[in-house]
Design a protein around this motif. Structure first.
Motif, mmCIF file in Angstrom:
data_model
loop_
_atom_site.group_PDB
_atom_site.id
_atom_site.type_symbol
_atom_site.label_atom_id
_atom_site.label_comp_id
_atom_site.label_asym_id
_atom_site.label_seq_id
_atom_site.Cartn_x
_atom_site.Cartn_y
_atom_site.Cartn_z
ATOM 1 N N GLN A 207 0.837 -1.106 0.451
ATOM 2 C CA GLN A 207 -0.013 -0.030 0.014
ATOM 3 C C GLN A 207 0.845 1.846 0.056
ATOM 4 N N HIS A 211 1.600 4.197 -3.055
ATOM 5 C CA HIS A 211 1.394 5.537 -3.506
ATOM 6 C C HIS A 211 3.027 5.698 -3.300
ATOM 7 N N ILE A 403 -4.715 -2.420 -1.466
ATOM 8 C CA ILE A 403 -4.541 -0.901 -1.811
ATOM 9 C C ILE A 403 -6.042 -0.234 -2.194
#
Length: 405
Positions: A207, A211, A403
């Motif tokens: 996750q 990002h 995610i």
């Protein structure tokens, strides 16, 4: 300057302005800039993130995938099943009948695993896996470990060792793997339990990786002032991103990052940019392609429009770049990743030495784990073009439901 030239320039500037405006909106919609008492950004947080997770939805998904594949194969002849798997392996660059090629043994085991799925007693296996007390204890310990570094934090601009604390989560994984050996007597059931323990931990870490690469796209393409940051704040944020990538044993690298915190991240980022530019120049298939950002390029291959990774290879035995998206076959990447995931689960039901299973597990992961992490930068690109359909397509092939879109 002619009127036509002026018009072309005006349209070009208009498109650039629109792209930057859409990128700003995407950045502001996903990230929260937290400022200190001096009014400087010191932390960047995700506005949407998985902060608590449950094991059971993942176990249920695995069970559902196995049953769906069994039902699908029931409607197919043996030759049709084999042809579909052969097609997937060929698409990944492997001759399913080759014996001496690098990766041939691993590819054969993937095929064997998928063909064996029909023989798995799914209900009996998952009845044995249904030890809720164990899974709840693992969830609680892992959740507590992740709180050492708030899952919503993607960059800490002031602490060059902030993410080093994440090593505590690996201790929880080791504890869970040891406990699983004591609680699951059946080898196939233990194999699935171990797969779940390791994969859930990896997905929670992904996750942040995903990002991070999205942030790198924004930092590369949008002036820092338009993101509400200063140049120094962006530089420190990029250092935090690269600090997250330092291995647990990388003491010297961690010290180097701390000593040169202002430049550490950007030095690494520009090495990445130069490596991508060099691959654009030297890889034959990229001649005449359009670079999207630091991580991806768009090409026309045999008349088909495709997006390729600049830094990720197709798999551990490949020197060719990984395919990120094929416009002529929108489900191609998603389909291959789904079958590879299924093969990884199915390996636990085939007798083989532990070292070989571990080798094949790593081989399977080399097709998609790092690639998914990098594709956060692809979402940033499609946000700048306003292409919501493609954003959904990238998320659909991410192979990680932790995610959040």
């Amino acid at each position: 300057m002619s009127r036509i030239t002026l018009l072309v320039l005006a349209v070009s500037f208009s498109f650039q302005a629109l792209a930057q405006d859409l990128s700003r909106q995407g950045f502001a919609g996903r990230f929260n800039l937290v400022k200190n008492e001096q009014g400087k950004v010191h932390v960047i947080k995700l506005k949407r993130a998985t902060t608590r997770f449950s094991i059971m939805p993942f176990l249920n998904q695995i069970k559902s995938d196995l049953l769906a594949n069994q039902n699908k194969f029931l409607k197919m002849t043996d030759s049709a099943k084999e042809a579909e798997i052969d097609s997937m392996l060929l698409d990944l660059g492997f001759d399913p009948y080759a014996k001496n090629e690098e990766g041939a043994e691993e590819a054969q085991k993937i095929k064997e695993s998928l063909l064996n799925v029909k023989n798995i007693d799914v209900e009996a296996t998952f009845a044995q896996l249904d030890k809720k007390d164990f899974w709840k204890e693992f969830e609680a310990k892992l959740h507590e470990a992740f709180l050492f570094i708030d899952p919503t934090v993607v960059a800490n601009l002031e602490d060059p060792r902030f993410f080093y604390k994440r090593q505590v989560t690996y201790k929880v994984v080791l504890w869970a793997l040891d406990q699983a050996k004591k609680r699951f007597s059946s080898i196939p059931v233990l194999n699935i339990a171990s797969h779940v323990i390791v994969r859930v931990h990896d997905m929670m870490l992904e996750q942040r990786y995903f990002h991070h690469n999205m942030l790198l796209h924004y930092f590369e393409k949008i002036p820092e002032a338009e993101l509400g940051m200063s140049k120094e704040e962006v530089d420190r944020a990029v250092s935090s991103i690269y600090e997250y990538r330092i291995d647990a044993t990388g003491f010297l690298e961690s010290n180097r990052a701390a000593r040169d915190w202002l430049n550490y991240g950007m030095d690494n980022f520009y090495k990445m940019v130069r490596a991508g530019d060099n691959r654009m120049r030297t890889f034959e298939g990229f001649q005449g392609s359009k670079k999207i950002n630091c991580a991806f390029t768009e090409v026309s291959e045999a008349g088909a429009r495709k997006i390729y990774h600049l830094h990720m290879n197709g798999h551990q035995f490949s020197k060719k770049p990984a395919l990120a998206y094929d416009y002529s076959a929108p489900n191609r990447v998603k389909r291959n990743r789904s079958l590879l995931n299924l093969a990884g689960i199915g390996l636990g039901f085939i007798k083989m030495p532990g070292f070989l299973k571990s080798s094949i597990d790593n081989f399977i992961k080399s097709f998609y784990v790092q690639q998914v992490r990098m594709e956060g930068a692809l979402v940033g690109y499609f946000e700048s073009t306003g292409d919501q359909a493609m954003i959904k397509n990238v998320y659909a092939q991410r192979a990680n439901f932790y995610i959040l879109e």
